[in-house]
Write a protein that holds these residues in place. Structure first.
Motif, short mmCIF file in Angstrom:
data_model
loop_
_atom_site.label_atom_id
_atom_site.label_comp_id
_atom_site.label_asym_id
_atom_site.label_seq_id
_atom_site.Cartn_x
_atom_site.Cartn_y
_atom_site.Cartn_z
N PRO A 36 36.45 32.61 51.15
CA PRO A 36 36.33 31.77 52.34
C PRO A 36 36.34 30.27 52.08
CG PRO A 36 34.23 32.77 51.80
CD PRO A 36 35.24 33.41 50.90
N VAL A 37 36.28 29.86 50.81
CA VAL A 37 36.41 28.44 50.46
C VAL A 37 37.41 28.33 49.31
CG1 VAL A 37 34.10 27.81 51.19
CG2 VAL A 37 34.47 28.54 48.83
N GLU A 38 37.98 27.14 49.15
CA GLU A 38 38.82 26.88 47.99
C GLU A 38 37.88 26.58 46.82
OE1 GLU A 38 42.39 24.48 48.52
OE2 GLU A 38 41.98 24.47 50.68
N VAL A 39 37.67 27.59 46.00
CA VAL A 39 36.64 27.54 44.98
C VAL A 39 37.06 26.66 43.81
CG1 VAL A 39 35.29 28.93 43.37
CG2 VAL A 39 35.84 29.84 45.65
N GLN A 40 36.13 25.88 43.32
CA GLN A 40 36.33 25.10 42.11
C GLN A 40 35.76 25.88 40.93
OE1 GLN A 40 38.22 22.26 42.34
NE2 GLN A 40 38.42 22.96 44.44
N THR A 41 34.58 25.56 40.46
CA THR A 41 33.94 26.28 39.36
C THR A 41 33.02 27.36 39.91
OG1 THR A 41 34.00 24.30 38.00
CG2 THR A 41 32.49 26.03 37.31
N ALA A 61 38.80 30.89 38.29
CA ALA A 61 39.27 31.20 39.64
C ALA A 61 40.09 32.49 39.68
CB ALA A 61 40.08 30.03 40.19
N GLY A 62 40.68 32.87 38.54
CA GLY A 62 41.50 34.09 38.50
C GLY A 62 40.72 35.37 38.71
N THR A 63 39.40 35.29 38.63
CA THR A 63 38.59 36.49 38.87
C THR A 63 38.45 36.81 40.35
OG1 THR A 63 36.50 35.27 38.99
CG2 THR A 63 37.21 35.97 36.81
N LEU A 64 38.76 35.84 41.22
CA LEU A 64 38.38 35.94 42.62
C LEU A 64 39.38 36.68 43.49
CD1 LEU A 64 37.11 32.28 43.12
CD2 LEU A 64 35.74 34.32 42.65
N ILE A 65 38.87 37.50 44.37
CA ILE A 65 39.66 38.12 45.44
C ILE A 65 38.80 38.10 46.71
CG2 ILE A 65 41.05 39.57 43.94
CD1 ILE A 65 39.27 41.93 44.72
#
Length: 256
Positions: free
Chosen positions: A40-45, A79-83
């Protein structure tokens, strides 16, 4: 307010809740199953906490190399871990014990550096639900998270909603639960965190600058069990949301 990010019609949209599903920022209303849900957000770290619930530390006591009395156990994720919501998480064929972790995710809204506890919550934009999978087979010793355990593609599910901080009167009084194929397997409450959110922000910002879009995963209570290919895992946090995820095998990732 609850906000989401979704892919629909070849574009990425911000959206909000609607009785019929979602209202896109351009005014269109679509059903939940018509979109691809993104974090739901453009995640940084992504900053993750281990052993931040006393009962979970006790659950793993026979394998621990640290205790809950030590400094917060912190590690970073890419960030590659996120879905997103309704996404699929890969279970490697050689894994014998892969488990979910229902966690309250804290989204930073403005830069924080050397913030004291009293001011910490003013840096929080809002909250979302996280399901942060671990594969215990790959641990060097429990609990020392390494890349193969906690930084795998598709292993961190976020969503569905970003709930504004102003709409969560007390983030330390929220019930958490996990259901696997409809059966409740994990229950807890954010009141049982070892280090609470102001304490985490004070601690982290003491040696690193937290930026807008950073996400802190605050740990999970006891009750983690093995999940298998085909399982539907639902992680829920009171007032924040219900996050749905499915476990799939190697073949869908071209690794059969």
């Amino acid at each position: 307010m609850r906000r989401a990010r979704v892919a629909y019609g070849g574009a990425i949209h911000h959206a909000c809740e609607h009785p019929a599903g979602l209202r896109l920022e351009d005014g269109r209303v679509v059903a939940e199953d018509q979109v691809v849900w993104l974090p739901p957000v453009e995640v940084q770290t992504v900053i993750a906490l281990g052993l931040n619930y006393t009962d979970h530390a006790k659950e793993l006591a026979k394998e621990l190399t640290v205790s809950a009395k030590d400094e917060p156990l912190v590690f970073l994720k890419s960030a590659g871990t996120l879905i997103g919501h309704r996404g699929q998480t890969r279970r490697p064929a050689d894994a014998t014990f892969m488990h979910y972790e229902c966690e309250l995710a804290v989204v930073i809204g403005r830069s924080a550096r050397a913030v004291n506890r009293a001011d910490a919550m003013s840096h929080v934009a809002g909250y979302t639900v996280a399901n942060d999978y671990a594969i215990r087979d790959y641990l060097e010793n429990y609990y020392r998270p390494n890349l193969r355990v906690k930084n795998r593609d598709t292993c961190t599910v976020l969503g569905p909603w970003l709930v504004d901080a102003a709409d969560v009167p007390d983030p330390h009084a929220l019930a958490l639960r996990t259901r696997v194929n409809g059966r409740i397997t994990q229950q807890g409450n954010t009141c049982d965190m070892v280090t609470d959110i102001p304490g985490l922000i004070e601690y982290l910002s003491g040696f690193m600058t937290l930026a807008a879009g950073d996400v802190i995963l605050t740990g999970t209570p006891e009750g983690v069990v093995n999940v298998n290919t085909g399982d539907e895992v639902v992680t829920e946090i009171e007032g924040i949301g219900r996050l749905v995820n499915t476990i799939v095998g190697d073949e869908l990732f071209g690794r059969a």
